[in-house]
Design a protein around this motif. Structure first.
Motif, PDB file in Angstrom:
ATOM      1  N   GLN A 144       0.831  -1.203   0.000  1.00  0.00           N
ATOM      2  CA  GLN A 144       0.000   0.000   0.000  1.00  0.00           C
ATOM      3  C   GLN A 144       0.869   1.258   0.000  1.00  0.00           C
ATOM      4  N   LEU A 145       1.944   1.223   0.771  1.00  0.00           N
ATOM      5  CA  LEU A 145       2.822   2.390   0.885  1.00  0.00           C
ATOM      6  C   LEU A 145       3.632   2.645  -0.378  1.00  0.00           C
ATOM      7  N   LYS A 146       3.812   1.652  -1.239  1.00  0.00           N
ATOM      8  CA  LYS A 146       4.572   1.849  -2.475  1.00  0.00           C
ATOM      9  C   LYS A 146       4.016   3.009  -3.292  1.00  0.00           C
ATOM     10  N   GLY A 147       2.714   3.171  -3.252  1.00  0.00           N
ATOM     11  CA  GLY A 147       2.089   4.259  -4.000  1.00  0.00           C
ATOM     12  C   GLY A 147       2.449   5.640  -3.485  1.00  0.00           C
ATOM     13  N   THR A 148       3.031   5.709  -2.297  1.00  0.00           N
ATOM     14  CA  THR A 148       3.393   7.015  -1.721  1.00  0.00           C
ATOM     15  C   THR A 148       4.857   7.376  -1.951  1.00  0.00           C
ATOM     16  N   LEU A 149       5.613   6.493  -2.586  1.00  0.00           N
ATOM     17  CA  LEU A 149       7.036   6.781  -2.806  1.00  0.00           C
ATOM     18  C   LEU A 149       7.248   8.013  -3.681  1.00  0.00           C
ATOM     19  N   SER A 150       6.291   8.304  -4.542  1.00  0.00           N
ATOM     20  CA  SER A 150       6.428   9.473  -5.421  1.00  0.00           C
ATOM     21  C   SER A 150       5.921  10.761  -4.767  1.00  0.00           C
ATOM     22  N   ILE A 151       5.339  10.647  -3.594  1.00  0.00           N
ATOM     23  CA  ILE A 151       4.803  11.810  -2.879  1.00  0.00           C
ATOM     24  C   ILE A 151       5.906  12.424  -2.030  1.00  0.00           C
ATOM     25  N   SER A 152       5.948  13.739  -1.989  1.00  0.00           N
ATOM     26  CA  SER A 152       7.008  14.419  -1.234  1.00  0.00           C
ATOM     27  C   SER A 152       6.872  14.134   0.259  1.00  0.00           C
ATOM     28  N   GLN A 153       8.012  14.192   0.929  1.00  0.00           N
ATOM     29  CA  GLN A 153       8.026  13.960   2.375  1.00  0.00           C
ATOM     30  C   GLN A 153       7.195  15.015   3.096  1.00  0.00           C
ATOM     31  N   SER A 154       7.213  16.235   2.609  1.00  0.00           N
ATOM     32  CA  SER A 154       6.430  17.279   3.279  1.00  0.00           C
ATOM     33  C   SER A 154       4.939  16.993   3.180  1.00  0.00           C
ATOM     34  N   ASP A 155       4.475  16.427   2.058  1.00  0.00           N
ATOM     35  CA  ASP A 155       3.058  16.068   1.939  1.00  0.00           C
ATOM     36  C   ASP A 155       2.697  14.914   2.880  1.00  0.00           C
ATOM     37  N   ILE A 156       3.603  13.971   3.034  1.00  0.00           N
ATOM     38  CA  ILE A 156       3.365  12.864   3.975  1.00  0.00           C
ATOM     39  C   ILE A 156       3.291  13.412   5.397  1.00  0.00           C
ATOM     40  N   ASN A 157       4.208  14.310   5.727  1.00  0.00           N
ATOM     41  CA  ASN A 157       4.198  14.914   7.061  1.00  0.00           C
ATOM     42  C   ASN A 157       2.926  15.718   7.308  1.00  0.00           C
ATOM     43  N   LYS A 158       2.451  16.445   6.297  1.00  0.00           N
ATOM     44  CA  LYS A 158       1.202  17.212   6.437  1.00  0.00           C
ATOM     45  C   LYS A 158       0.030  16.281   6.715  1.00  0.00           C
ATOM     46  N   ALA A 159      -0.028  15.164   5.995  1.00  0.00           N
ATOM     47  CA  ALA A 159      -1.114  14.201   6.201  1.00  0.00           C
ATOM     48  C   ALA A 159      -1.043  13.604   7.608  1.00  0.00           C
ATOM     49  N   LEU A 160       0.161  13.259   8.047  1.00  0.00           N
ATOM     50  CA  LEU A 160       0.327  12.737   9.413  1.00  0.00           C
ATOM     51  C   LEU A 160      -0.112  13.772  10.443  1.00  0.00           C
ATOM     52  N   ASN A 161       0.306  15.016  10.267  1.00  0.00           N
ATOM     53  CA  ASN A 161      -0.088  16.079  11.194  1.00  0.00           C
ATOM     54  C   ASN A 161      -1.601  16.266  11.207  1.00  0.00           C
ATOM     55  N   GLN A 162      -2.203  16.174  10.050  1.00  0.00           N
ATOM     56  CA  GLN A 162      -3.655  16.358   9.950  1.00  0.00           C
ATOM     57  C   GLN A 162      -4.406  15.279  10.736  1.00  0.00           C
ATOM     58  N   ILE A 163      -4.001  14.019  10.594  1.00  0.00           N
ATOM     59  CA  ILE A 163      -4.720  12.972  11.340  1.00  0.00           C
ATOM     60  C   ILE A 163      -4.405  13.042  12.830  1.00  0.00           C
ATOM     61  N   MET A 164      -3.226  13.476  13.190  1.00  0.00           N
ATOM     62  CA  MET A 164      -2.884  13.602  14.613  1.00  0.00           C
ATOM     63  C   MET A 164      -3.697  14.727  15.264  1.00  0.00           C
ATOM     64  N   ARG A 165      -3.851  15.840  14.546  1.00  0.00           N
ATOM     65  CA  ARG A 165      -4.666  16.946  15.081  1.00  0.00           C
ATOM     66  C   ARG A 165      -6.126  16.549  15.187  1.00  0.00           C
ATOM     67  N   ARG A 166      -6.606  15.824  14.193  1.00  0.00           N
ATOM     68  CA  ARG A 166      -7.996  15.366  14.200  1.00  0.00           C
ATOM     69  C   ARG A 166      -8.253  14.424  15.369  1.00  0.00           C
ATOM     70  N   ASP A 167      -7.294  13.541  15.660  1.00  0.00           N
ATOM     71  CA  ASP A 167      -7.452  12.593  16.759  1.00  0.00           C
ATOM     72  C   ASP A 167      -7.304  13.243  18.128  1.00  0.00           C
ATOM     73  N   ALA A 168      -6.670  14.409  18.165  1.00  0.00           N
ATOM     74  CA  ALA A 168      -6.448  15.088  19.450  1.00  0.00           C
ATOM     75  C   ALA A 168      -7.739  15.678  20.000  1.00  0.00           C
ATOM     76  N   PHE A 169      -8.718  15.856  19.148  1.00  0.00           N
ATOM     77  CA  PHE A 169      -9.978  16.477  19.611  1.00  0.00           C
ATOM     78  C   PHE A 169     -11.055  15.463  19.833  1.00  0.00           C
TER      79      PHE A 169
END
Length: 169
Positions: A144-169
């Motif tokens: 599943q993660l193979k599809g994200t190899l072409s995505i920039s690290q900053s976009d991956i970090n933004k997505a991680l931050n988004q789900i972490m903020r969503r889960d914090a509330f």
């Protein structure tokens, strides 16, 4: 009497196996360029150990969601994932140091991009020996993660931050 349960956050050998599988599956793109630097490996290590988070991140990156098992859907980690590993760079560094010292992982340095990791021939052999249900699930998640190899690290970090903020509330 303790239950035969391995805590993936704390078990050294299990984490070494996870890193080896990540490197086996994701260290190179389909064209052979190295893809796993410290940041990407750190993010993928967290996601592969937290399938619910992986399932939440994939659509944010424009990819299909990960199919969760019944066990993953109704686990304690699905309610409240341990995010401490996301902030523990030393743990990943220690795992990589062990694998490099055992000649399982090779390192390549690129100016302006940092260190990239790949398995050695010995590492490929060792990765082939990792089998069983747990490691099979890790390999499926890696696919599943193979599809994200072409995505920039900053976009991956933004997505991680988004789900972490969503889960914090």
């Amino acid at each position: 009497m303790s239950l035969p349960f391995l805590d993936a956050d704390e078990n050294l050998h299990l984490n070494l196996g996870i890193i080896v599988i990540l490197l086996q599956c994701l260290s190179k793109s389909s064209r052979g360029s190295l893809k796993l630097n410290n940041d990407r490996l750190h993010a993928y290590h967290f996601l592969i150990k937290n399938p619910v988070k992986l399932n939440q991140v994939m659509p944010l990156l424009g990819k299909n969601g990960y199919i969760l098992s019944h066990q993953d859907s109704f686990s304690v980690a699905s309610i409240s994932a341990n995010v401490d590993p996301l902030f523990d760079r030393e743990a990943l560094k220690s795992l990589l140091t062990i694998l490099i010292s055992q000649k399982i992982v090779d390192v390549e340095y690129r100016k302006n991009e940092g260190f990239f990791y790949k398995l050695t021939n010995l590492g490929e052999t060792k990765a082939g020996l990792l089998n069983g249900d747990f490691f099979s699930e890790m390999r499926i998640a890696c696919e599943q993660l193979k599809g994200t190899l072409s995505i920039s690290q900053s976009d991956i970090n933004k997505a991680l931050n988004q789900i972490m903020r969503r889960d914090a509330f």
